[in-house]
Design a protein around this motif. Structure first.
Motif, short mmCIF file in Angstrom:
data_model
loop_
_atom_site.label_atom_id
_atom_site.label_comp_id
_atom_site.label_asym_id
_atom_site.label_seq_id
_atom_site.Cartn_x
_atom_site.Cartn_y
_atom_site.Cartn_z
N VAL A 47 -46.86 85.84 58.60
CA VAL A 47 -46.85 84.84 59.91
C VAL A 47 -46.30 85.85 61.06
O VAL A 47 -46.86 86.08 62.03
N THR A 48 -45.17 86.44 60.73
CA THR A 48 -44.69 87.53 61.87
C THR A 48 -44.89 89.02 61.24
O THR A 48 -44.82 89.98 62.18
N GLY A 49 -45.01 89.23 60.11
CA GLY A 49 -45.32 90.50 59.57
C GLY A 49 -43.91 91.05 59.26
O GLY A 49 -43.74 92.03 58.79
N PHE A 50 -42.60 90.19 59.39
CA PHE A 50 -41.35 90.41 59.14
C PHE A 50 -41.36 89.76 57.62
O PHE A 50 -41.08 88.83 57.70
N PHE A 51 -41.08 90.63 56.63
CA PHE A 51 -41.03 90.26 55.16
C PHE A 51 -39.67 89.15 55.20
O PHE A 51 -40.02 88.04 54.56
N LEU A 52 -38.72 89.60 55.64
CA LEU A 52 -37.46 88.73 55.54
C LEU A 52 -37.87 87.29 56.20
O LEU A 52 -37.48 86.14 55.58
N TRP A 95 -37.33 82.64 48.14
CA TRP A 95 -35.88 83.19 48.14
C TRP A 95 -36.03 84.64 47.26
O TRP A 95 -35.32 85.71 47.47
N GLU A 96 -37.03 84.44 46.22
CA GLU A 96 -36.89 85.52 45.13
C GLU A 96 -37.54 87.01 45.99
O GLU A 96 -37.12 88.13 46.01
N THR A 97 -38.60 86.57 46.75
CA THR A 97 -39.35 87.68 47.61
C THR A 97 -38.33 88.14 48.68
O THR A 97 -38.37 89.34 48.75
N TRP A 98 -37.75 87.29 49.38
CA TRP A 98 -36.90 87.46 50.34
C TRP A 98 -35.71 88.46 49.72
O TRP A 98 -35.53 89.56 50.51
N PHE A 99 -35.48 88.23 48.91
CA PHE A 99 -34.33 89.17 48.13
C PHE A 99 -34.84 90.36 47.70
O PHE A 99 -34.15 91.50 48.04
N GLY A 100 -36.02 90.39 47.30
CA GLY A 100 -36.62 91.55 46.67
C GLY A 100 -36.89 92.63 48.05
O GLY A 100 -36.56 93.71 48.17
N GLU A 141 -38.88 95.81 61.78
CA GLU A 141 -37.95 95.20 60.63
C GLU A 141 -36.68 96.25 60.31
O GLU A 141 -35.72 95.61 60.11
N LEU A 142 -37.31 97.14 59.86
CA LEU A 142 -36.32 98.41 59.44
C LEU A 142 -35.48 98.66 60.49
O LEU A 142 -34.15 98.75 60.18
#
Lengths: 533, 341
Positions: free
Chosen positions: B182-187, B196-201, B103-104
């Motif tokens: 699900v995928t392990g990719f947080f986004l 979306w709050e976690t997504w933004f975080g 992801e990074l």
């Protein structure tokens, strides 16, 4: 759905019950939650497992009870320290020792495990049986206190537990206060054991089922560990923090930024350099590690170092003060320039040597190598932060007496094999710290023939005999002090290990108090409280 | 389509001997490591007996051939073994750490492409202009600043001094819960959950390490885009297109850029692989729970299973990556898979 879950968490309704809780940073400052950072990785929740690393001992301390624990005293360098001289009850209410010193009978407190079931002597027996049976480190450590076989332990009734020793030893009771003999909920463990895994190693690896002050509610390997308080803990005063989060932050610079800004309250085990620099701004505790010495070891089976005069010459030319400043930034305690005469049994103690090139020349002239020689000085790459500056300064200093030293860096796992297991390094840096804080225990590991930390291959019949005699002898025995002093005399005369300094454990604290240093060099979260309290 | 399908099938078949080779070599290399894992894992106070006990319990007392046989058997069952140093099955460690690194890395690469490719194109179309100079400056800075230095500088300025960046504590701050896996990719996971709050975080945490890595990867991509564009713009077909009176935009993007993309995609593949390696230092600075620091630590303590699992998963990843790049060629270059290639 998860938004509502977070809203629910924010109300605080689930503060103690939810295993997946994350605290708001604001709450961290409110006294409910403490956040600590460390560079170490916790790799198991079970100290008895093969391969469990040092950082994981903290779990055994914070989540499990032992029968006894050590008291508390003021520490040199500020703050509190454990007190080896006093034993206090933890899970045991009281204990008696038979007149011949062979039988110790414990009476247990009315304690409960975190699942609500009572702690019985059967649990204690099962836990001790496990520690002496699983092999590896726990079994070796139990043996140090004379605890070797399951038949030595007996659960007489629910509240009475008996330990039978083969011989009386002053190390037995203190050995019950180290992290290893922790008390496990045996019923729950057995329920999760299998035929292949009778000691429930798999289950305990990921679950804490003790009666201790905290339990681990979340463990993300390589990232963080979350502790929740056990409200009904009887092993000591109930801790201040309901929740403690240990985050792994490998970079020292990042740790510093976090603790300086106050986003975390504790930066645990930081490098000496950062400790020295942070000390102006924050509370920094630098406690010299008891019974631990950084040493320059001269391997006595290699030719130039078989000569005592060579070893003394090196001891007289080592630039101790410069090493202490460059390698430790002055954190810890000096161990050179002590009195020539030994009048007490204090340990670690200053060696009678100091930087004195003139004397060093005399020793060289008197040795079989008046013109000097060439050798190798070995260091470990993962301990390079202190070993490298020390080695460079030593290299420079011994050149003045004609000794040409080549530096050799040995990486990670290989260092241990080369220095301690095979003992094949002629000249090297080493450090050893014993948990049981007596000089004879240190000598047992570091000066006796073939023992692990005797990386100098040192052998002296008198030291062997004195160590064996004093190891289990009570410290108030009239024979004890004279024998120990004699041991010191021989060690400083023969000099297989040249003490450099006592290293410090550095902890920076911002917004918390009650930090206590422990011999196991892990963070005891039980005594911590918010700074304002 | 048939020829193209065969070419792709051949590419996949070529991966099998490569993977077997990786298995053999990683197994032999870990055994050739100088350290003794038994001595390492027997703990601080090991005695010779306890070291032997550990050796037996880790199965290291068996002959090498038998150990290899056991290892192959494990692999066939999809089991990469148990890491001794972390106490977790290697598979689950990789499953949790690889997405963090990917992801990074992908975030950084997208960021870097978004800046480097337009910059390279602009620099190539206006050689010697201020855009070209800016491109040169960025490229030089990107290559000459070590990633850990950039990382620490960014933390110092944006977190420590200005206080606008979140605490450099890994993928999510304490306020947030990990999104459902699900995928392990947080986004992606947070977006799938509609959180979306976690997504933004998670995005906030990604910015500083992402920028650090992007600065590092900017250079090769921008340089390669510029060079490829320059050579495409001076090619005969561009001259012909211009002479035929095609619109400049059509010439630039339809002919020059499309042809310049091939070397850029090749470079991207290479950059991706070395960034995954360069990640280690950035992961340390930002306490990122990625694969790089895991592998380094496993190597230091001679943790055989973890090292082998890491090497194997990386090999798989690169085989897959090369395949993807080949497929990308097939999209960009219509000659792919035909005898004319």
């Amino acid at each position: 759905m998860s938004t509502t879950r977070r809203t629910f968490l924010k109300t605080g309704a689930a503060i103690t019950a939810m295993p997946f809780i994350h605290a708001l940073p604001a709450a961290a400052g409110s006294g409910d939650t403490l956040v600590a950072v460390t560079a170490q990785t916790i790799n198991s929740l079970d100290l008895h497992r093969t391969g469990t690393n040092r950082a994981s001992y903290a779990v055994a301390i914070n989540c499990y009870d032992r029968l006894v624990t050590f008291g508390t005293k003021e520490a040199p360098g500020g703050g509190l320290s454990y007190d080896y001289a006093t034993l206090e009850p933890e899970l045991a209410e009281s204990w008696t020792i038979s007149d011949d010193g062979m039988v110790i009978t414990f009476t247990l407190k009315d304690a409960t495990f975190q699942d609500g079931s009572p702690v019985t002597a059967e649990d204690v027996k099962w836990s001790f049986d496990r520690a002496v049976t699983v092999g590896g480190f726990p079994t070796v450590q139990m043996k140090a206190g004379g605890l070797e076989r399951p038949d030595q332990f007996e659960a007489v009734d629910a509240k009475t537990f008996v330990v039978k020793l083969d011989r009386p030893s002053k190390l037995s009771l203190p050995d019950l206060a180290v992290p290893v003999p922790f008390i496990i909920n045996a019923t729950l463990a057995k329920a999760n054991a299998t035929a292949d895994d009778p000691w429930a190693m798999e289950y305990l690896h990921k679950n804490t089922i003790g009666s201790g002050a905290y339990k681990v509610t979340r463990w993300d390997a390589g990232q963080q560990l979350v502790y929740e308080r056990n409200e009904s803990w009887v092993g000591g005063p109930v801790p201040s923090y309901a929740r403690v989060i240990m985050r792994e932050v490998p970079s020292a610079a990042t740790q510093r930024a976090l603790v300086e800004r106050g986003d975390v309250q504790v930066a645990f085990d930081i490098p000496d350099k950062d400790a020295a620099e942070l000390a102006d701004k924050l509370t920094v505790y630098s406690t010299p590690v008891e019974n631990c010495i950084h040493t320059l070891c001269l391997n006595t089976i290699f030719e130039p170092f078989r000569d005592t005069n060579v070893r003394k010459a090196i001891a007289a030319v080592v630039p101790y003060e410069a090493i202490f400043q460059a390698a430790a930034y002055g954190r810890g305690a000096p161990l050179w320039g002590g009195p020539a005469e030994i009048t007490d049994t204090a340990w670690p103690r200053k060696s009678p040597y100091a930087t004195d090139p003139a004397t060093a020349q005399e020793f060289v002239a008197a040795s079989a190598y008046p013109d000097g020689f060439e050798t190798t000085l070995s260091i470990a790459t993962d301990l390079a932060s202190w070993m490298e500056p020390a080695a460079l300064l030593i290299q420079e200093a011994v050149a003045k007496i004609g000794i040409t030293v080549e530096l050799e860096k040995i990486p990670g796992a290989n260092w241990r094999t080369a220095s301690l297991v095979e003992k094949r390094l002629p000249m090297h840096l080493e450090n050893f710290g014993g948990w049981l804080n007596t000089p004879d225990y240190y000598f047992f590991w570091a000066y006796q023939k073939d023992h692990l930390f005797n990386s100098s291959n040192y052998f002296n019949e008198e030291v062997e005999a004195l160590t064996n005699e004093t190891l289990h002898m009570a410290m108030d025995d009239p024979e004890y002090a004279p024998k120990i002093k004699r041991m010191f005399e021989i060690a400083f005369e023969d000099l297989p290990r040249i003490p450099l300094y006592q290293p410090a454990l550095n902890v920076a604290v911002n917004g918390a108090s009650g930090y206590e240093f422990w011999f196991h060099r892990q963070l005891d979260i039980r005594s911590l409280s918010p700074a304002s309290a | 389509m048939g020829a193209r399908g065969t070419a792709i099938g051949l590419r996949i078949a070529q991966a099998i001997p490569v993977l077997f080779g990786v298995i053999v070599i990683s197994f032999l290399l870990t055994r050739a490591l100088p350290g003794d894992p038994a001595a390492q894992f027997a703990g601080a106070m090991a005695t010779p007996e306890s070291i032997e006990q550990v050796r037996t319990s880790l199965g290291l007392d068996k002959p090498l051939v038998q150990q290899f046989g056991l290892y192959l058997g494990q692999l066939a069952r999809g089991d990469l073994g148990q890491s001794v140093s972390t106490g977790q099955p290697v598979v689950s460690e990789l499953a949790s750490r690889l997405p963090a690194s990917l992801e990074l890395t992908l975030f950084a690469l997208i960021l870097s492409c978004a800046v480097a490719i337009p910059l390279g194109v602009l620099a190539a179309t206006r050689p010697g202009s201020w855009v070209d100079q800016l491109c040169r400056l960025l490229v030089t800075a990107g290559v000459s600043l070590p990633t850990f230095f950039t990382g620490i500088m960014l933390v110092y300025v944006f977190y420590y001094l200005l206080g606008i960046a979140p605490s450099p504590l890994g993928r999510l701050d304490f306020i947030y819960l990990d999104p459902p896996h699900v995928t392990g990719f947080f986004l992606i996971d947070a977006a799938l959950a509609g959180d979306w709050e976690t997504w933004f975080g998670a995005l906030r945490q990604l910015i500083l390490p992402g920028v650090t890595l992007a600065l590092f990867t900017l250079a090769p991509i921008a340089r390669m885009t510029r060079a490829a564009m320059l050579s495409a713009l001076s090619a005969d077909y561009v001259r012909t297109a211009r002479a035929a009176g095609l619109a400049p935009r059509k010439v630039l993007y339809g002919y020059a850029f499309r042809n310049a993309l091939l070397p850029v995609v090749t470079t991207l593949g290479m950059v991706f692989s070395f960034v995954l390696g360069a990640n280690v230092l950035v992961e340390k600075v930002f306490a990122w729970p990625g694969i790089g620091s895991y592998a380094v630590e496993a190597l230091v303590v001679s943790d055989y299973a973890a090292v082998q699992g890491f090497v194997l998963s990386m090999a798989l990843l690169f085989v897959l990556l090369n395949l993807l790049i080949d497929l990308a060629y097939s999209v960009i270059d219509p000659r792919f898979g035909t005898s004319a290639k």
